[in-house]
Design a protein around this motif. Structure first.
Motif, PDB file in Angstrom:
ATOM      1  N   GLY A  65      31.237  48.925  68.863  1.00  0.00           N
ATOM      2  CA  GLY A  65      32.303  49.702  68.257  1.00  0.00           C
ATOM      3  C   GLY A  65      32.874  49.122  66.966  1.00  0.00           C
ATOM      4  O   GLY A  65      33.812  49.640  66.426  1.00  0.00           O
ATOM      5  N   ARG A  66      32.305  48.017  66.468  1.00  0.00           N
ATOM      6  CA  ARG A  66      32.804  47.443  65.219  1.00  0.00           C
ATOM      7  C   ARG A  66      31.790  47.693  64.127  1.00  0.00           C
ATOM      8  O   ARG A  66      30.612  47.801  64.372  1.00  0.00           O
ATOM      9  CB  ARG A  66      33.014  45.935  65.382  1.00  0.00           C
ATOM     10  CG  ARG A  66      34.114  45.638  66.404  1.00  0.00           C
ATOM     11  CD  ARG A  66      34.436  44.197  66.445  1.00  0.00           C
ATOM     12  NE  ARG A  66      33.238  43.384  66.429  1.00  0.00           N
ATOM     13  CZ  ARG A  66      33.082  42.280  67.114  1.00  0.00           C
ATOM     14  NH1 ARG A  66      34.025  41.849  67.866  1.00  0.00           N
ATOM     15  NH2 ARG A  66      31.983  41.599  67.046  1.00  0.00           N
ATOM     16  N   ALA A  67      32.243  47.760  62.906  1.00  0.00           N
ATOM     17  CA  ALA A  67      31.361  48.023  61.773  1.00  0.00           C
ATOM     18  C   ALA A  67      31.415  46.874  60.795  1.00  0.00           C
ATOM     19  O   ALA A  67      32.400  46.164  60.696  1.00  0.00           O
ATOM     20  CB  ALA A  67      31.788  49.314  61.081  1.00  0.00           C
ATOM     21  N   ALA A  68      30.336  46.723  60.044  1.00  0.00           N
ATOM     22  CA  ALA A  68      30.279  45.702  58.996  1.00  0.00           C
ATOM     23  C   ALA A  68      29.476  46.257  57.837  1.00  0.00           C
ATOM     24  O   ALA A  68      28.727  47.208  57.994  1.00  0.00           O
ATOM     25  CB  ALA A  68      29.624  44.426  59.527  1.00  0.00           C
ATOM     26  N   THR A  69      29.587  45.645  56.687  1.00  0.00           N
ATOM     27  CA  THR A  69      28.812  46.095  55.544  1.00  0.00           C
ATOM     28  C   THR A  69      27.704  45.115  55.252  1.00  0.00           C
ATOM     29  O   THR A  69      27.785  43.943  55.583  1.00  0.00           O
ATOM     30  CB  THR A  69      29.687  46.228  54.278  1.00  0.00           C
ATOM     31  OG1 THR A  69      30.268  44.957  54.006  1.00  0.00           O
ATOM     32  CG2 THR A  69      30.753  47.276  54.464  1.00  0.00           C
ATOM     33  N   ALA A  70      26.643  45.613  54.641  1.00  0.00           N
ATOM     34  CA  ALA A  70      25.540  44.769  54.190  1.00  0.00           C
ATOM     35  C   ALA A  70      25.255  45.156  52.750  1.00  0.00           C
ATOM     36  O   ALA A  70      25.128  46.326  52.444  1.00  0.00           O
ATOM     37  CB  ALA A  70      24.304  45.011  55.062  1.00  0.00           C
ATOM     38  N   ARG A  71      25.134  44.193  51.883  1.00  0.00           N
ATOM     39  CA  ARG A  71      24.918  44.470  50.465  1.00  0.00           C
ATOM     40  C   ARG A  71      23.456  44.693  50.188  1.00  0.00           C
ATOM     41  O   ARG A  71      22.601  44.065  50.781  1.00  0.00           O
ATOM     42  CB  ARG A  71      25.429  43.318  49.611  1.00  0.00           C
ATOM     43  CG  ARG A  71      26.919  43.178  49.819  1.00  0.00           C
ATOM     44  CD  ARG A  71      27.699  42.568  48.760  1.00  0.00           C
ATOM     45  NE  ARG A  71      27.601  42.876  47.392  1.00  0.00           N
ATOM     46  CZ  ARG A  71      28.043  43.966  46.777  1.00  0.00           C
ATOM     47  NH1 ARG A  71      28.509  44.969  47.466  1.00  0.00           N
ATOM     48  NH2 ARG A  71      28.005  44.074  45.485  1.00  0.00           N
ATOM     49  N   ALA A  72      23.164  45.611  49.285  1.00  0.00           N
ATOM     50  CA  ALA A  72      21.789  45.851  48.840  1.00  0.00           C
ATOM     51  C   ALA A  72      21.410  44.768  47.845  1.00  0.00           C
ATOM     52  O   ALA A  72      22.228  44.285  47.086  1.00  0.00           O
ATOM     53  CB  ALA A  72      21.703  47.219  48.165  1.00  0.00           C
ATOM     54  N   LYS A  73      20.137  44.435  47.812  1.00  0.00           N
ATOM     55  CA  LYS A  73      19.573  43.424  46.910  1.00  0.00           C
ATOM     56  C   LYS A  73      20.111  42.130  47.217  1.00  0.00           C
ATOM     57  O   LYS A  73      20.600  41.276  47.233  1.00  0.00           O
ATOM     58  CB  LYS A  73      19.781  43.778  45.457  1.00  0.00           C
ATOM     59  CG  LYS A  73      18.663  44.569  44.882  1.00  0.00           C
ATOM     60  CD  LYS A  73      18.904  44.749  43.434  1.00  0.00           C
ATOM     61  CE  LYS A  73      17.637  44.853  42.675  1.00  0.00           C
ATOM     62  NZ  LYS A  73      17.833  44.959  41.267  1.00  0.00           N
ATOM     63  N   LEU A  88      25.394  39.887  60.609  1.00  0.00           N
ATOM     64  CA  LEU A  88      25.044  39.217  59.366  1.00  0.00           C
ATOM     65  C   LEU A  88      26.287  39.078  58.518  1.00  0.00           C
ATOM     66  O   LEU A  88      27.220  39.872  58.631  1.00  0.00           O
ATOM     67  CB  LEU A  88      23.986  40.026  58.602  1.00  0.00           C
ATOM     68  CG  LEU A  88      22.660  40.249  59.331  1.00  0.00           C
ATOM     69  CD1 LEU A  88      21.741  41.103  58.492  1.00  0.00           C
ATOM     70  CD2 LEU A  88      22.005  38.928  59.664  1.00  0.00           C
ATOM     71  N   GLN A  89      26.283  38.097  57.670  1.00  0.00           N
ATOM     72  CA  GLN A  89      27.403  37.887  56.765  1.00  0.00           C
ATOM     73  C   GLN A  89      27.269  38.821  55.568  1.00  0.00           C
ATOM     74  O   GLN A  89      26.164  39.167  55.160  1.00  0.00           O
ATOM     75  CB  GLN A  89      27.424  36.432  56.294  1.00  0.00           C
ATOM     76  CG  GLN A  89      27.604  35.430  57.432  1.00  0.00           C
ATOM     77  CD  GLN A  89      28.864  35.683  58.222  1.00  0.00           C
ATOM     78  OE1 GLN A  89      29.946  35.808  57.652  1.00  0.00           O
ATOM     79  NE2 GLN A  89      28.746  35.773  59.536  1.00  0.00           N
ATOM     80  N   LEU A  90      28.399  39.202  54.999  1.00  0.00           N
ATOM     81  CA  LEU A  90      28.415  40.037  53.815  1.00  0.00           C
ATOM     82  C   LEU A  90      27.549  39.389  52.747  1.00  0.00           C
ATOM     83  O   LEU A  90      27.701  38.211  52.445  1.00  0.00           O
ATOM     84  CB  LEU A  90      29.845  40.230  53.314  1.00  0.00           C
ATOM     85  CG  LEU A  90      30.030  41.129  52.108  1.00  0.00           C
ATOM     86  CD1 LEU A  90      29.605  42.548  52.453  1.00  0.00           C
ATOM     87  CD2 LEU A  90      31.487  41.127  51.678  1.00  0.00           C
TER      88      LEU A  90
END
Length: 181
Positions: free
Chosen positions: A173-181, A9-11
């Motif tokens: 093995g890669r990480a990503a962030t997902a924003r809340a709300k 998913l995109q940030l």
């Protein structure tokens, strides 16, 4: 055919919180009354046969996640994928994102889980610090073996799953962030 691990998913992109590791990490980072209020209002739809939509079991799992610092979603969003996530906090000690690592479930061992936890917790803590968070690290975050015991026991049982949708699935093995709300 494309691998389920190729999905990301995109940030800032949104997804249900209920069954994803990222969503559970964010929910677990809320204070208990706010967490409970969210749980009462979230739709609890099963993404896979392994997704558990029990409100009481989710409350218990989020309390465990809050203590240990890492959420786990085993086959509950995409069959064959296990994700681990740690919440990222802002200067107001609010969970604003989650750092997640997704792996093929068949390849997840206790040793690999430990390596994932050992990578996730300090990375999420560093991002939180850069966002101004100055709170203490939880005791379980200093003892990631508490997570390993929990997830290894879960792996021995028939998959029951955990409710929601994965917010930050990434390649191996890669990480990503997902924003809340």
């Amino acid at each position: 055919p494309a691998s389920p691990l190729a999905h990301s998913l995109q940030l800032g992109e949104r997804g249900p919180l209920w069954d994803s590791a990222s969503g559970k990490a964010i929910l677990a980072g809320l204070c208990p009354p706010e967490r409970d209020q969210c749980l009462k209002t979230l739709p609890r739809l099963a993404a896979t046969a392994a997704t558990d939509t029990s409100l009481e079991r989710m409350r218990n799992e989020l309390a465990r996640t809050a203590r240990r610092g890492v959420a786990v979603a085993r086959d509950s969003v995409i069959l064959g994928v296990t994700a681990f996530a740690a919440a990222v906090f802002d200067a107001n000690a609010r969970p604003v994102a989650a750092l997640s690592i997704a792996l093929q479930s068949a390849r997840v061992t206790s040793s690999l889980e430990k390596r994932v936890v050992d990578a996730l917790l300090p990375a999420a803590a560093e991002i939180s610090r850069r966002l101004g968070y100055r709170g203490p690290l939880d005791v379980a975050r200093q003892r990631p073996d508490a997570l390993i015991a929990d997830t290894s026991a879960a792996a021995r049982r028939a998959p029951r799953g955990n409710p929601g949708r994965e917010q930050a699935a990434t390649g191996p093995g890669r990480a990503a962030t997902a924003r809340a709300k």
